[in-house]
Design a protein around this motif. Structure first.
Motif, PDB file in Angstrom:
ATOM      1  N   MET A   1      22.070  25.107  14.094  1.00 20.34           N
ATOM      2  CA  MET A   1      22.114  26.563  14.171  1.00 20.34           C
ATOM      3  C   MET A   1      20.708  27.104  14.419  1.00 20.34           C
ATOM      4  SD  MET A   1      23.293  29.218  11.187  1.00 20.34           S
ATOM      5  CE  MET A   1      21.988  28.607  10.117  1.00 20.34           C
ATOM      6  N   THR A   2      20.515  27.705  15.564  1.00 19.27           N
ATOM      7  CA  THR A   2      19.198  28.253  15.891  1.00 19.27           C
ATOM      8  C   THR A   2      19.351  29.666  16.427  1.00 19.27           C
ATOM      9  OG1 THR A   2      19.307  27.241  18.090  1.00 19.27           O
ATOM     10  CG2 THR A   2      18.140  26.014  16.368  1.00 19.27           C
ATOM     11  N   ARG A   3      19.990  30.507  15.658  1.00 14.92           N
ATOM     12  CA  ARG A   3      20.161  31.909  16.036  1.00 14.92           C
ATOM     13  C   ARG A   3      19.436  32.780  15.012  1.00 14.92           C
ATOM     14  NH1 ARG A   3      23.260  34.864  19.321  1.00 14.92           N
ATOM     15  NH2 ARG A   3      24.457  33.041  19.960  1.00 14.92           N
ATOM     16  N   ALA A   4      18.748  33.824  15.513  1.00 17.05           N
ATOM     17  CA  ALA A   4      18.061  34.766  14.643  1.00 17.05           C
ATOM     18  C   ALA A   4      18.747  36.126  14.692  1.00 17.05           C
ATOM     19  CB  ALA A   4      16.604  34.917  15.058  1.00 17.05           C
ATOM     20  N   LEU A   5      18.592  36.876  13.613  1.00 19.95           N
ATOM     21  CA  LEU A   5      19.016  38.267  13.559  1.00 19.95           C
ATOM     22  C   LEU A   5      17.779  39.128  13.393  1.00 19.95           C
ATOM     23  CD1 LEU A   5      21.367  40.380  13.314  1.00 19.95           C
ATOM     24  CD2 LEU A   5      21.123  40.116  10.828  1.00 19.95           C
ATOM     25  N   PHE A   6      17.630  40.113  14.289  1.00 22.76           N
ATOM     26  CA  PHE A   6      16.573  41.112  14.160  1.00 22.76           C
ATOM     27  C   PHE A   6      17.174  42.395  13.600  1.00 22.76           C
ATOM     28  CE2 PHE A   6      13.699  39.623  17.952  1.00 22.76           C
ATOM     29  CZ  PHE A   6      13.339  38.501  17.248  1.00 22.76           C
ATOM     30  N   ILE A   7      16.633  42.873  12.504  1.00 21.73           N
ATOM     31  CA  ILE A   7      17.015  44.162  11.927  1.00 21.73           C
ATOM     32  C   ILE A   7      15.868  45.133  12.208  1.00 21.73           C
ATOM     33  CG2 ILE A   7      17.658  45.408   9.839  1.00 21.73           C
ATOM     34  CD1 ILE A   7      18.472  42.659   8.640  1.00 21.73           C
ATOM     35  N   ILE A   8      16.123  46.083  13.098  1.00 16.98           N
ATOM     36  CA  ILE A   8      15.054  46.937  13.605  1.00 16.98           C
ATOM     37  C   ILE A   8      14.966  48.249  12.822  1.00 16.98           C
ATOM     38  CG2 ILE A   8      14.098  48.075  15.646  1.00 16.98           C
ATOM     39  CD1 ILE A   8      14.290  45.017  15.919  1.00 16.98           C
ATOM     40  N   ASP A   9      13.882  48.456  12.101  1.00 15.34           N
ATOM     41  CA  ASP A   9      13.447  49.759  11.591  1.00 15.34           C
ATOM     42  C   ASP A   9      14.503  50.555  10.829  1.00 15.34           C
ATOM     43  OD1 ASP A   9      11.309  48.892  13.068  1.00 15.34           O
ATOM     44  OD2 ASP A   9      11.217  50.613  14.406  1.00 15.34           O
ATOM     45  N   VAL A  10      15.206  49.904   9.924  1.00 16.04           N
ATOM     46  CA  VAL A  10      16.189  50.619   9.097  1.00 16.04           C
ATOM     47  C   VAL A  10      15.436  51.186   7.894  1.00 16.04           C
ATOM     48  CG1 VAL A  10      18.394  50.499   7.893  1.00 16.04           C
ATOM     49  CG2 VAL A  10      18.025  49.127   9.948  1.00 16.04           C
ATOM     50  N   GLN A  11      14.767  52.305   8.148  1.00 11.65           N
ATOM     51  CA  GLN A  11      13.838  52.910   7.195  1.00 11.65           C
ATOM     52  C   GLN A  11      14.270  54.329   6.845  1.00 11.65           C
ATOM     53  OE1 GLN A  11      10.649  51.407  10.142  1.00 11.65           O
ATOM     54  NE2 GLN A  11       9.462  51.921   8.307  1.00 11.65           N
ATOM     55  N   ASN A  12      13.785  54.804   5.722  1.00  9.36           N
ATOM     56  CA  ASN A  12      14.177  56.129   5.259  1.00  9.36           C
ATOM     57  C   ASN A  12      13.860  57.227   6.263  1.00  9.36           C
ATOM     58  OD1 ASN A  12      15.258  55.288   2.763  1.00  9.36           O
ATOM     59  ND2 ASN A  12      13.221  55.234   1.839  1.00  9.36           N
ATOM     60  N   ASP A  13      12.712  57.146   6.938  1.00  9.12           N
ATOM     61  CA  ASP A  13      12.356  58.206   7.878  1.00  9.12           C
ATOM     62  C   ASP A  13      13.216  58.215   9.136  1.00  9.12           C
ATOM     63  OD1 ASP A  13      10.517  59.741   6.552  1.00  9.12           O
ATOM     64  OD2 ASP A  13       8.742  58.784   7.424  1.00  9.12           O
ATOM     65  N   PHE A  14      13.940  57.125   9.401  1.00  7.33           N
ATOM     66  CA  PHE A  14      14.789  57.060  10.591  1.00  7.33           C
ATOM     67  C   PHE A  14      16.268  57.269  10.275  1.00  7.33           C
ATOM     68  CE2 PHE A  14      11.375  54.106  12.475  1.00  7.33           C
ATOM     69  CZ  PHE A  14      10.714  55.182  13.050  1.00  7.33           C
ATOM     70  N   THR A  15      16.573  57.554   9.016  1.00 14.30           N
ATOM     71  CA  THR A  15      17.959  57.793   8.626  1.00 14.30           C
ATOM     72  C   THR A  15      18.103  59.242   8.158  1.00 14.30           C
ATOM     73  OG1 THR A  15      17.449  56.855   6.450  1.00 14.30           O
ATOM     74  CG2 THR A  15      18.443  55.389   8.074  1.00 14.30           C
ATOM     75  N   GLU A  16      19.312  59.658   7.914  1.00 15.15           N
ATOM     76  CA  GLU A  16      19.575  61.051   7.585  1.00 15.15           C
ATOM     77  C   GLU A  16      18.638  61.567   6.493  1.00 15.15           C
ATOM     78  OE1 GLU A  16      23.538  59.719   9.382  1.00 15.15           O
ATOM     79  OE2 GLU A  16      21.902  58.801   8.256  1.00 15.15           O
ATOM     80  N   GLY A  17      18.027  62.724   6.758  1.00 15.79           N
ATOM     81  CA  GLY A  17      17.107  63.328   5.807  1.00 15.79           C
ATOM     82  C   GLY A  17      15.666  62.904   5.977  1.00 15.79           C
ATOM     83  N   GLY A  18      15.405  61.925   6.846  1.00 11.92           N
ATOM     84  CA  GLY A  18      14.040  61.453   7.075  1.00 11.92           C
ATOM     85  C   GLY A  18      13.310  62.279   8.116  1.00 11.92           C
ATOM     86  N   ALA A  19      12.030  61.990   8.290  1.00 12.86           N
ATOM     87  CA  ALA A  19      11.186  62.739   9.217  1.00 12.86           C
ATOM     88  C   ALA A  19      11.722  62.688  10.649  1.00 12.86           C
ATOM     89  CB  ALA A  19       9.756  62.195   9.179  1.00 12.86           C
ATOM     90  N   LEU A  20      12.331  61.564  11.018  1.00 11.74           N
ATOM     91  CA  LEU A  20      12.935  61.393  12.350  1.00 11.74           C
ATOM     92  C   LEU A  20      14.336  60.803  12.190  1.00 11.74           C
ATOM     93  CD1 LEU A  20       9.936  60.016  14.455  1.00 11.74           C
ATOM     94  CD2 LEU A  20      11.054  62.231  14.715  1.00 11.74           C
ATOM     95  N   GLY A  21      15.099  61.378  11.264  1.00 13.93           N
ATOM     96  CA  GLY A  21      16.412  60.848  10.953  1.00 13.93           C
ATOM     97  C   GLY A  21      17.386  60.937  12.110  1.00 13.93           C
ATOM     98  N   VAL A  22      18.158  59.878  12.321  1.00  8.79           N
ATOM     99  CA  VAL A  22      19.190  59.869  13.358  1.00  8.79           C
ATOM    100  C   VAL A  22      20.564  59.864  12.703  1.00  8.79           C
ATOM    101  CG1 VAL A  22      17.684  58.655  14.983  1.00  8.79           C
ATOM    102  CG2 VAL A  22      19.307  57.346  13.617  1.00  8.79           C
TER     103      VAL A  22
END
Length: 196
Positions: A1-22
């Motif tokens: 098994m040689t597969r990777a998972l990238f979790i990109i920028d799941v941060q408070n400022d990018f979620t609802e209520g954050g400085a740049l929430g989506v």
């Protein structure tokens, strides 16, 4: 098994209520955690990235008082602030490598960041012989897009799971998904990818 998972920028400022929430950011955080509960053993490496911007400068023009929301942005994900932390619904128990990017400069792709030892993502993948990478996170039309396209340019086979991403805007997200597909990224869903 040689597969990777990238979790990109799941941060408070990018979620609802954050400085740049989506819209949908909270749901993506929770969805990734449920996905990891079910599929973490499918991956030999899980890498999570965070914007980690300097607090005392404009980070190479990335921060601007009158942002255009294309190349310049309001202050966000400042190192050491709550906004830069992972969203509380994102479980990081399965994360093997934590990557910080944008330290004093604009950075969108996970490949522009480094881990705590200073190693680049490209080096980490090469060191472990990983060719296949799945990408989830925020935002579809910016950092997910940049990370997936960089993955292709680094010779990796990339899948983006549309049920585990959220974008700034529908039109630009659709355009980003089309661009990624044209570049050879497999645009799919977790159900399709892991159908029994």
């Amino acid at each position: 098994m040689t597969r990777a998972l990238f979790i990109i920028d799941v941060q408070n400022d990018f979620t609802e209520g954050g400085a740049l929430g989506v819209d949908g950011g909270d749901a993506v955080a929770a969805g990734i955690s449920r996905f990891l509960d079910a599929h973490a053993d499918e991956y030999s490496l899980v890498v999570a990235s965070r914007d980690w911007h300097d607090p005392d400068n404009d980070n190479g023009g990335h921060f601007h008082e009158s942002p255009d929301y294309v190349d310049t942005w309001p202050e966000h994900c400042v190192a050491g602030t709550d906004g830069a932390e992972y969203h509380p619904e994102l479980s990081v128990d399965e994360v093997d490598v934590h990557v910080r990017k944008g330290q004093g400069e604009p950075a969108y792709s996970i490949f522009e960041g480094t881990d705590d030892s200073g190693a680049t993502v490209a080096h980490i993948l090469a060191d472990r012989g990983i060719v296949d990478v799945d990408v989830v996170g925020i935002a579809t039309d910016y950092c997910v897009r940049a990370s997936a396209l960089d993955g292709v340019s680094h010779g990796r086979h990339i899948r983006v799971f549309t049920d585990l991403v959220a974008g700034v805007a529908a039109e630009s997200s659709d355009a980003a998904l089309a661009e990624m597909a044209h570049a050879g990224v497999d645009i799919t869903t977790t159900d399709e990818a892991f159908a029994s």
